[in-house]
Write a protein that holds these residues in place. Sequence first.
Motif, short mmCIF file in Angstrom:
data_model
loop_
_atom_site.label_atom_id
_atom_site.label_comp_id
_atom_site.label_asym_id
_atom_site.label_seq_id
_atom_site.Cartn_x
_atom_site.Cartn_y
_atom_site.Cartn_z
N LYS A 1 -5.77 8.66 1.45
CA LYS A 1 -5.21 8.71 0.10
C LYS A 1 -4.16 7.61 -0.05
CE LYS A 1 -6.09 13.66 -0.35
NZ LYS A 1 -5.55 15.00 -0.65
N TYR A 2 -4.58 6.51 -0.68
CA TYR A 2 -3.68 5.38 -0.80
C TYR A 2 -4.05 4.54 -2.02
CZ TYR A 2 -7.66 3.04 1.37
OH TYR A 2 -8.92 2.57 1.64
N ILE A 3 -3.09 3.75 -2.48
CA ILE A 3 -3.30 2.83 -3.60
C ILE A 3 -2.52 1.56 -3.32
CG2 ILE A 3 -3.61 4.64 -5.33
CD1 ILE A 3 -0.62 3.97 -6.14
N SER A 4 -2.86 0.51 -4.06
CA SER A 4 -2.05 -0.71 -4.04
C SER A 4 -1.00 -0.59 -5.14
CB SER A 4 -2.92 -1.94 -4.29
OG SER A 4 -3.81 -2.15 -3.23
N GLN B 1 -4.58 -2.05 -10.76
CA GLN B 1 -5.65 -1.09 -10.48
C GLN B 1 -6.96 -1.53 -11.11
OE1 GLN B 1 -4.52 1.06 -8.20
NE2 GLN B 1 -2.53 0.14 -8.65
N SER C 1 0.93 11.34 -9.87
CA SER C 1 -0.43 11.52 -9.38
C SER C 1 -0.61 12.94 -8.87
CB SER C 1 -0.73 10.51 -8.25
OG SER C 1 -2.06 10.64 -7.80
N SER D 1 0.81 5.26 0.30
CA SER D 1 -0.15 6.24 0.81
C SER D 1 0.49 7.60 1.08
CB SER D 1 -0.81 5.72 2.08
OG SER D 1 0.16 5.45 3.08
N LEU E 1 -3.82 8.58 -11.10
CA LEU E 1 -2.59 7.78 -11.20
C LEU E 1 -2.18 7.51 -12.63
CD1 LEU E 1 -3.23 5.04 -8.51
CD2 LEU E 1 -1.34 6.67 -8.49
N THR F 1 0.86 -1.18 0.00
CA THR F 1 0.00 0.00 0.00
C THR F 1 0.89 1.23 0.00
OG1 THR F 1 -1.81 -1.10 1.18
CG2 THR F 1 -1.76 1.30 1.25
N ALA G 1 -5.92 8.75 -5.98
CA ALA G 1 -6.14 7.43 -6.59
C ALA G 1 -6.60 7.53 -8.04
CB ALA G 1 -7.16 6.64 -5.77
N ASP G 2 -7.41 8.53 -8.35
CA ASP G 2 -8.01 8.61 -9.68
C ASP G 2 -7.12 9.29 -10.72
OD1 ASP G 2 -10.30 7.32 -8.79
OD2 ASP G 2 -11.29 9.19 -8.23
N ASN H 1 -8.36 -4.45 -8.97
CA ASN H 1 -8.89 -3.94 -7.70
C ASN H 1 -10.15 -3.11 -7.90
OD1 ASN H 1 -6.85 -5.14 -6.27
ND2 ASN H 1 -5.61 -3.30 -6.04
#
Length: 460
Positions: free
Chosen positions: A80-83, A119, A96, A75, A105, A73, A102-103, A122
Amino acid sequence: MKRISAIFILILLAACKTNNTVDYAILQGKIENKGEYKKLTLTNNDRDFKYEIDIAEDGSFQDTLNIDSGVYTLSLDRRKYISVALFDGDQLTVTSDAENFADSLKFEGQGGNENILLQSINGKIKDFDQNRKNDYTLEEGAYKSLILNQKSKLMSLLNASEVINPLFKDQQTRYINYWFVHNLQYYQNSHRYFTEDPDFVVSKNFLDEAKAIDFQIEEDYKGSKYYNNLVNIEHREIADSLVKDGFKSVRQARLEVATQFQSDYIRNDLLYQTIMGTLVFANEFSADYNTYLELTTNETQKAKVQEKYNQVKALEKGNPSPAFTEYENHSGGKTSLEDFRGKYVYIDVWATWCGPCKAEIPYLIEVEKKYHDNNNIAFVSISVDKEKDYDKWKTMVKEKGLGGVQLIADNVFNSDFIKAYQIMGIPQFILIDPEGNIVNRNAPRPSSSELLDVFEELKL
């Protein structure tokens, strides 16, 4: 002679290639509109792992990561985090916008294709799971068919991309299967809840796919929350079966069962979760603490447990209760714990914004009414609402007709009484005896029939 020299050179080149195997990944990129953010944080399911990456003034960052390959992860903060997938040899560029993390990226470089695909997978899982509560009302055959169909769509998405790291593909194949089995595991209890059918039981073969899960994969335990949950479910179910067969206690059973896991990492983490849960909620925990110290081999976790034990050992049953002093009373004036000396005190720690707290209110009102004329027990509610919600607290107490003694803490969760009881979440219910000693720092909720059993045992 020339032939021998050529062979020697080839061998030397091969050796050099082997010795230069890349065992790190490079993560770089830029965060637009970074504002006050100064670091990115990498974490996974490993409670001991946290790696911070500095963000420069212009929003750029770069770091060479000598970490295990897998999914992490990434963040900026808790919201505000992503894999992100990182494998040895990757040189991943991530860009980003901090305002829409997240949106916005974008992934480029070695590892970019894998992360674009991650992404997408997920995102599909999120879409599937958002409507899951409606799915739980389906008959089990229809539900399983639905989940199988969703799994098939995820696998099609994974297999459609040919230009990806085979290690990533193998890993995601396992992770998608864990997601599938996880959804099967939660069906029975969820179906009972949403259909209001508490006696529902799935058919004998419904969970056959769970039998094929290998519960010893350390990498997956760290990287997949679904696998992590499945291991914990397996751990609890084996322990519960021991208790049914007469094992001395649930907590001792869970400590014992944890030792059956072959992976040192998984075994130690299960031991750690068990003892930390015990120290947070149990009334008597010294025996479990001593057992934990004998079984664990993780010195870092052991040190954290010892620190926690030293913090909470004063909260064991029979010890003097921490006190609150001069809390504002909704009815007027100030009230202290000492004012209830000579009575049992049942304390509800709550807040107006807390859904589970409000769900307990009708039950608490009924219990308080039942014991309203009993001078041997006092019902005290302590709100931890912030100053901005003060009027909301005053109004809710009045509108809902809350009984008992309604107080508000003097400093929210930083109040001495709240901190002394190590309260991290609410509602929490506390029972104190007439001498001011702790009976139960995590007493049954009003909605539980166990509460009245406790009161009967105390001859109230």
